[in-house]
Design a protein around this motif. Structure first.
Motif, PDB file in Angstrom:
ATOM      1  N   VAL A  76      12.030  59.883  22.129  1.00  0.00           N
ATOM      2  CA  VAL A  76      12.365  61.541  21.702  1.00  0.00           C
ATOM      3  C   VAL A  76      11.832  62.319  22.669  1.00  0.00           C
ATOM      4  N   THR A  77      12.857  63.291  23.100  1.00  0.00           N
ATOM      5  CA  THR A  77      12.609  64.351  24.218  1.00  0.00           C
ATOM      6  C   THR A  77      12.040  65.568  23.419  1.00  0.00           C
ATOM      7  N   THR A  78      11.573  66.227  24.215  1.00  0.00           N
ATOM      8  CA  THR A  78      10.853  67.353  23.785  1.00  0.00           C
ATOM      9  C   THR A  78      11.947  68.617  23.596  1.00  0.00           C
ATOM     10  N   GLU A  79      12.746  68.350  24.795  1.00  0.00           N
ATOM     11  CA  GLU A  79      13.994  69.613  24.757  1.00  0.00           C
ATOM     12  C   GLU A  79      15.497  68.987  24.421  1.00  0.00           C
ATOM     13  N   SER A  80      15.976  69.851  23.381  1.00  0.00           N
ATOM     14  CA  SER A  80      16.971  69.349  22.748  1.00  0.00           C
ATOM     15  C   SER A  80      18.338  68.924  23.676  1.00  0.00           C
ATOM     16  N   THR A  81      18.255  70.007  24.839  1.00  0.00           N
ATOM     17  CA  THR A  81      19.536  69.964  25.841  1.00  0.00           C
ATOM     18  C   THR A  81      19.140  68.742  26.922  1.00  0.00           C
ATOM     19  N   ALA A  82      17.870  68.018  26.883  1.00  0.00           N
ATOM     20  CA  ALA A  82      17.768  66.979  27.838  1.00  0.00           C
ATOM     21  C   ALA A  82      18.875  65.708  27.448  1.00  0.00           C
ATOM     22  N   PRO A  83      19.460  65.344  28.395  1.00  0.00           N
ATOM     23  CA  PRO A  83      20.324  64.042  28.037  1.00  0.00           C
ATOM     24  C   PRO A  83      19.566  62.975  28.019  1.00  0.00           C
ATOM     25  N   ALA A  84      20.253  62.198  27.047  1.00  0.00           N
ATOM     26  CA  ALA A  84      19.663  60.677  26.927  1.00  0.00           C
ATOM     27  C   ALA A  84      19.649  59.897  28.054  1.00  0.00           C
ATOM     28  N   ILE A  85      18.632  59.405  28.418  1.00  0.00           N
ATOM     29  CA  ILE A  85      18.635  58.383  29.660  1.00  0.00           C
ATOM     30  C   ILE A  85      19.179  56.940  29.144  1.00  0.00           C
ATOM     31  N   ASP A  86      20.143  56.721  30.111  1.00  0.00           N
ATOM     32  CA  ASP A  86      20.635  55.167  29.804  1.00  0.00           C
ATOM     33  C   ASP A  86      19.713  54.261  30.742  1.00  0.00           C
ATOM     34  N   GLU A  87      19.604  53.008  29.994  1.00  0.00           N
ATOM     35  CA  GLU A  87      18.872  51.953  30.505  1.00  0.00           C
ATOM     36  C   GLU A  87      19.837  50.687  30.278  1.00  0.00           C
ATOM     37  N   ALA A  88      19.751  49.909  31.127  1.00  0.00           N
ATOM     38  CA  ALA A  88      20.597  48.671  31.090  1.00  0.00           C
ATOM     39  C   ALA A  88      20.141  47.542  29.875  1.00  0.00           C
ATOM     40  N   ARG A  89      20.948  46.819  29.459  1.00  0.00           N
ATOM     41  CA  ARG A  89      20.588  45.828  28.601  1.00  0.00           C
ATOM     42  C   ARG A  89      21.297  44.772  29.204  1.00  0.00           C
ATOM     43  N   TYR A  90      20.672  43.488  29.396  1.00  0.00           N
ATOM     44  CA  TYR A  90      21.432  42.211  29.710  1.00  0.00           C
ATOM     45  C   TYR A  90      21.596  41.220  28.941  1.00  0.00           C
ATOM     46  N   PHE A  91      22.768  40.527  28.600  1.00  0.00           N
ATOM     47  CA  PHE A  91      22.895  39.465  27.790  1.00  0.00           C
ATOM     48  C   PHE A  91      23.741  38.470  28.006  1.00  0.00           C
ATOM     49  N   VAL A  92      23.971  37.398  27.556  1.00  0.00           N
ATOM     50  CA  VAL A  92      24.809  36.298  27.836  1.00  0.00           C
ATOM     51  C   VAL A  92      25.933  36.402  26.995  1.00  0.00           C
ATOM     52  N   THR A  93      27.030  36.390  27.424  1.00  0.00           N
ATOM     53  CA  THR A  93      28.529  36.262  26.482  1.00  0.00           C
ATOM     54  C   THR A  93      29.399  35.258  27.169  1.00  0.00           C
ATOM     55  N   LEU A  94      30.412  35.048  26.287  1.00  0.00           N
ATOM     56  CA  LEU A  94      31.178  34.120  26.385  1.00  0.00           C
ATOM     57  C   LEU A  94      32.294  34.483  27.337  1.00  0.00           C
ATOM     58  N   LYS A  95      32.836  33.906  28.392  1.00  0.00           N
ATOM     59  CA  LYS A  95      33.745  34.156  29.283  1.00  0.00           C
ATOM     60  C   LYS A  95      35.133  34.252  28.820  1.00  0.00           C
ATOM     61  N   GLY A  96      35.484  33.014  28.167  1.00  0.00           N
ATOM     62  CA  GLY A  96      36.835  33.017  27.448  1.00  0.00           C
ATOM     63  C   GLY A  96      36.963  33.482  25.864  1.00  0.00           C
ATOM     64  N   THR A  97      37.374  32.651  25.413  1.00  0.00           N
ATOM     65  CA  THR A  97      37.840  32.926  23.891  1.00  0.00           C
ATOM     66  C   THR A  97      37.423  31.723  23.171  1.00  0.00           C
ATOM     67  N   LEU A  98      36.922  31.960  21.631  1.00  0.00           N
ATOM     68  CA  LEU A  98      36.728  31.015  20.804  1.00  0.00           C
ATOM     69  C   LEU A  98      37.573  30.552  19.958  1.00  0.00           C
ATOM     70  N   GLY A  99      37.918  29.386  19.781  1.00  0.00           N
ATOM     71  CA  GLY A  99      38.978  28.730  18.715  1.00  0.00           C
ATOM     72  C   GLY A  99      38.421  28.925  17.408  1.00  0.00           C
ATOM     73  N   LEU A 100      39.178  28.879  16.535  1.00  0.00           N
ATOM     74  CA  LEU A 100      39.118  28.993  14.939  1.00  0.00           C
ATOM     75  C   LEU A 100      37.962  28.335  14.516  1.00  0.00           C
ATOM     76  N   LYS A 101      37.753  27.048  14.980  1.00  0.00           N
ATOM     77  CA  LYS A 101      36.669  26.122  14.551  1.00  0.00           C
ATOM     78  C   LYS A 101      35.408  26.847  15.006  1.00  0.00           C
ATOM     79  N   GLU A 102      35.471  27.070  16.346  1.00  0.00           N
ATOM     80  CA  GLU A 102      34.016  27.471  16.921  1.00  0.00           C
ATOM     81  C   GLU A 102      33.499  28.740  16.337  1.00  0.00           C
ATOM     82  N   ALA A 103      34.581  29.572  16.059  1.00  0.00           N
ATOM     83  CA  ALA A 103      34.167  30.951  15.417  1.00  0.00           C
ATOM     84  C   ALA A 103      33.529  30.867  14.268  1.00  0.00           C
ATOM     85  N   ARG A 104      33.736  29.890  13.551  1.00  0.00           N
ATOM     86  CA  ARG A 104      32.952  29.654  12.223  1.00  0.00           C
ATOM     87  C   ARG A 104      31.569  29.689  12.362  1.00  0.00           C
TER      88      ARG A 104
END
Length: 193
Positions: A76-104
Motif C-alpha cells: 500500500v502506497t501513501t500517495e494515491s498518485t504513486a504508480p504501482a511498482i512492477d516486480e517479476a515473477r518467474y514460472f515454468v510453462t509449456l513451450k508447445g501445446t497440449l493434446g486433448l488427452k493431456e489437457a484433461r
C-alpha cells in the motif's frame, strides 16, 4: 585450457539449480512460480545464470522458464498518485501445446476452461477491457448467475484476469504469458458454433 571445477563448486551449483526448480515447480499458495526476491533469497543474487541453465534443461522436456512483470498488489502506497511498482515473477510453462488427452490432466474442469476461453475472447473483442457486470452477465447466461460470479472471482485470484479500482476487468499476467491469444482467436473464429 579450462580451469577444472572443484566438486564443491559443482555441488554448490547443483544445489542452487535444485532450489530454483523447487521454487518454480511447486506451488506455495495460489500463484505458480516464484518472485525475483524469493529467488534472490533462496538461490542467491546471481540467480539469472541458474535460471538460464534450468531453461536449457527444461527445453528438452518442451518446457521453458518465463519471466513476467506482475504489479505489486500487497504493498500500500501513501500517495494515491504513486504508480504501482512492477516486480517479476518467474514460472515454468509449456513451450508447445497440449493434446486433448493431456489437457484433461491439468486440474481444471472442461466447463471452467470454456468459461476462461469465453472470458478472454470477450475481453479481446472489447479491446482488452470490460466491466465486471458485463463479464458476469455473459458467463451467467451460459453457466448460471452464481457460477458466473464465482468463475470471475477464480480467474481474478489465479491471475488470468485483473480488476482495477473502477471495476473494469482486463487480461491478467498469466493470460498474457501462458496463452497465445492469436491462436485462441483463430481457433474460435474457425469453430462451427
Amino acid at each position: 585450457m579450462k580451469a577444472l571445477e572443484s566438486p564443491e563448486t559443482k555441488s554448490f551449483y547443483a544445489d542452487k539449480l535444485k532450489r530454483a526448480v523447487h521454487l518454480l515447480l511447486f506451488h506455495r499458495g495460489k500463484m505458480p512460480g516464484a518472485r525475483d526476491w524469493e529467488l534472490k533469497e533462496k538461490v542467491g543474487k546471481n540467480y539469472e545464470p541458474v535460471l538460464a541453465q534450468l531453461n536449457q534443461l527444461l527445453s528438452e522436456l518442451d518446457l521453458e522458464v518465463k519471466k513476467v512483470a506482475q504489479p505489486r498488489t500487497s504493498e500500500v502506497t501513501t500517495e494515491s498518485t504513486a504508480p504501482a511498482i512492477d516486480e517479476a515473477r518467474y514460472f515454468v510453462t509449456l513451450k508447445g501445446t497440449l493434446g486433448l488427452k493431456e489437457a484433461r490432466m491439468i486440474g481444471w474442469r472442461i466447463d471452467n476452461l470454456a468459461a476462461l476461453g469465453a472470458s478472454i475472447a470477450y475481453l479481446v473483442s472489447k479491446q482488452g477491457k470490460a466491466t465486471r457486470q458485463d463479464l458476469e452477465k455473459l458467463l451467467g447466461h451460459k453457466f448460471g448467475r452464481w457460477k458466473g460470479v464465482t468463475l470471475v472471482d477464480i480467474f481474478l485470484r489465479t491471475g488470468y484476469l485483473e480488476e482495477d479500482d473502477t471495476g473494469a476487468i482486463s487480461l491478467g499476467w498469466r493470460t498474457r504469458s501462458e496463452i497465445d491469444l492469436r491462436t485462441l482467436m483463430t481457433k474460435l473464429a474457425e469453430a462451427k458454433l
